[in-house]
Design a protein around this motif. Structure first.
Motif, PDB file in Angstrom:
ATOM      1  N   LYS A  56       0.755  -1.160   0.118  1.00  0.00           N
ATOM      2  CA  LYS A  56       0.002   0.044   0.036  1.00  0.00           C
ATOM      3  C   LYS A  56       0.723   1.272  -0.027  1.00  0.00           C
ATOM      4  N   GLU A  57       2.039   1.363   0.826  1.00  0.00           N
ATOM      5  CA  GLU A  57       2.850   2.503   0.962  1.00  0.00           C
ATOM      6  C   GLU A  57       3.494   2.386  -0.583  1.00  0.00           C
ATOM      7  N   ARG A  58       4.174   1.574  -1.157  1.00  0.00           N
ATOM      8  CA  ARG A  58       4.701   1.728  -2.551  1.00  0.00           C
ATOM      9  C   ARG A  58       3.868   2.078  -3.460  1.00  0.00           C
ATOM     10  N   LEU A  59       2.606   1.826  -3.565  1.00  0.00           N
ATOM     11  CA  LEU A  59       1.587   2.281  -4.546  1.00  0.00           C
ATOM     12  C   LEU A  59       1.367   3.435  -4.115  1.00  0.00           C
ATOM     13  N   LYS A  60       0.995   3.967  -2.917  1.00  0.00           N
ATOM     14  CA  LYS A  60       0.824   5.419  -2.693  1.00  0.00           C
ATOM     15  C   LYS A  60       1.996   6.326  -3.025  1.00  0.00           C
ATOM     16  N   ASN A  61       3.252   5.805  -3.009  1.00  0.00           N
ATOM     17  CA  ASN A  61       4.561   6.645  -3.591  1.00  0.00           C
ATOM     18  C   ASN A  61       4.239   6.508  -5.162  1.00  0.00           C
ATOM     19  N   GLN A  62       4.084   5.499  -5.682  1.00  0.00           N
ATOM     20  CA  GLN A  62       4.112   5.540  -7.173  1.00  0.00           C
ATOM     21  C   GLN A  62       2.843   6.445  -7.619  1.00  0.00           C
ATOM     22  N   MET A  63       1.793   6.380  -6.916  1.00  0.00           N
ATOM     23  CA  MET A  63       0.699   7.615  -7.328  1.00  0.00           C
ATOM     24  C   MET A  63       1.271   8.867  -7.213  1.00  0.00           C
ATOM     25  N   LYS A  64       2.146   9.339  -6.142  1.00  0.00           N
ATOM     26  CA  LYS A  64       2.834  10.667  -6.317  1.00  0.00           C
ATOM     27  C   LYS A  64       3.385  10.940  -7.386  1.00  0.00           C
ATOM     28  N   LYS A  65       4.019   9.955  -7.926  1.00  0.00           N
ATOM     29  CA  LYS A  65       5.193  10.149  -9.057  1.00  0.00           C
ATOM     30  C   LYS A  65       4.468  10.144 -10.507  1.00  0.00           C
ATOM     31  N   THR A  66       3.391   9.259 -10.604  1.00  0.00           N
ATOM     32  CA  THR A  66       3.070   9.094 -11.880  1.00  0.00           C
ATOM     33  C   THR A  66       2.000  10.025 -12.272  1.00  0.00           C
ATOM     34  N   LYS A  67       2.068  10.246 -13.683  1.00  0.00           N
ATOM     35  CA  LYS A  67       1.188  11.405 -14.333  1.00  0.00           C
ATOM     36  C   LYS A  67       0.084  10.887 -15.382  1.00  0.00           C
ATOM     37  N   ASP A  68       0.195   9.591 -15.541  1.00  0.00           N
ATOM     38  CA  ASP A  68      -0.703   8.868 -16.577  1.00  0.00           C
ATOM     39  C   ASP A  68      -2.083   8.601 -15.867  1.00  0.00           C
ATOM     40  N   PRO A  69      -3.174   9.207 -16.523  1.00  0.00           N
ATOM     41  CA  PRO A  69      -4.407   8.968 -15.540  1.00  0.00           C
ATOM     42  C   PRO A  69      -4.964   7.430 -15.586  1.00  0.00           C
ATOM     43  N   ARG A  78      -6.004  -0.472  -6.953  1.00  0.00           N
ATOM     44  CA  ARG A  78      -5.290  -1.511  -5.975  1.00  0.00           C
ATOM     45  C   ARG A  78      -5.326  -1.112  -4.579  1.00  0.00           C
ATOM     46  N   VAL A  79      -4.900   0.203  -4.310  1.00  0.00           N
ATOM     47  CA  VAL A  79      -4.967   0.745  -2.858  1.00  0.00           C
ATOM     48  C   VAL A  79      -6.377   0.708  -2.239  1.00  0.00           C
ATOM     49  N   ALA A  80      -7.455   0.937  -3.009  1.00  0.00           N
ATOM     50  CA  ALA A  80      -8.715   0.592  -2.292  1.00  0.00           C
ATOM     51  C   ALA A  80      -8.857  -0.882  -1.884  1.00  0.00           C
ATOM     52  N   TRP A  81      -8.470  -1.822  -2.832  1.00  0.00           N
ATOM     53  CA  TRP A  81      -8.834  -3.018  -2.516  1.00  0.00           C
ATOM     54  C   TRP A  81      -7.980  -3.562  -1.350  1.00  0.00           C
ATOM     55  N   ILE A  82      -6.379  -3.039  -1.163  1.00  0.00           N
ATOM     56  CA  ILE A  82      -5.613  -3.450  -0.154  1.00  0.00           C
ATOM     57  C   ILE A  82      -6.387  -2.807   1.231  1.00  0.00           C
ATOM     58  N   GLU A  83      -7.009  -1.721   1.081  1.00  0.00           N
ATOM     59  CA  GLU A  83      -7.667  -1.078   2.376  1.00  0.00           C
ATOM     60  C   GLU A  83      -8.886  -2.063   2.723  1.00  0.00           C
ATOM     61  N   LYS A  84      -9.445  -2.332   1.722  1.00  0.00           N
ATOM     62  CA  LYS A  84     -10.814  -3.253   2.062  1.00  0.00           C
ATOM     63  C   LYS A  84     -10.381  -4.369   2.465  1.00  0.00           C
TER      64      LYS A  84
END
Length: 173
Positions: A56-69, A78-84
């Motif tokens: 989850k942390e790794r994906l959040k870091n990727q979300m900050k870096k990525t520009k592609d919608p 994926r983050v929502a699924w992990i939180e669920k």
């Protein structure tokens, strides 16, 4: 070159029968054995303790870096699924603790010769709510939780309130 459709088909055709595939669902097959829930929890507990939070942390870091919608929406899903998954695991854990406590207490009472008492689902829900309130009080978020709950109930009440009928003088204008 095409074959004429006016020519009659031969009486004996060779039709090759493909062997039918047997699909087995391991959830319902006795060949696969039975599910040992406690053993599963013990063996795969590392996923909920370390793997999923780290991902989850790794994906959040990727979300900050990525520009592609498109990539961003996939990461959000994926983050929502992990939180669920983490939330459901924690609620199941709390349920299991409540039942284990009750069973232990009932075993002690049964040793003393008392009749066993089985918890109803409504009583389990009440105890879950008590646990949740204790947890929120410890973290200091109880006031905001109660306020949110109050607003939600107020909006429900407002939705079912009947509209005021227009008076005669309002209809004239």
């Amino acid at each position: 070159m095409e074959i004429s459709s006016k020519k009659p088909v031969g009486r004996f055709r060779e039709v090759i029968q493909a062997p039918k595939k047997v699909v087995r669902d391991p959830r319902f097959e006795s060949l696969c054995g039975t599910l040992d829930v406690d053993g599963f929890k013990k063996r795969y507990n590392f996923l909920y303790d370390s793997e999923l939070p780290a991902e989850k942390e790794r994906l959040k870091n990727q979300m900050k870096k990525t520009k592609d919608p498109q990539a961003l929406s996939g990461l959000k899903e994926r983050v929502a699924w992990i939180e669920k998954q983490l939330k459901s695991a924690s609620t199941k854990h709390i349920d299991k603790e409540i039942l284990a406590k009750h069973k232990k207490k009932e075993r002690e009472a049964a040793k003393q010769g008392k009749q066993p008492y089985y918890l109803k689902k409504s009583e389990i829900r009440k105890q879950q709510l008590v646990e949740k309130f204790k947890e929120l009080k410890a973290s200091g978020k109880l006031a905001s939780f109660i306020e949110k709950k109050r607003r939600k109930n107020a909006s429900k009440d407002h939705r079912f309130m009947p509209y005021r009928r227009p008076t005669d003088n309002q209809q004239e204008t």
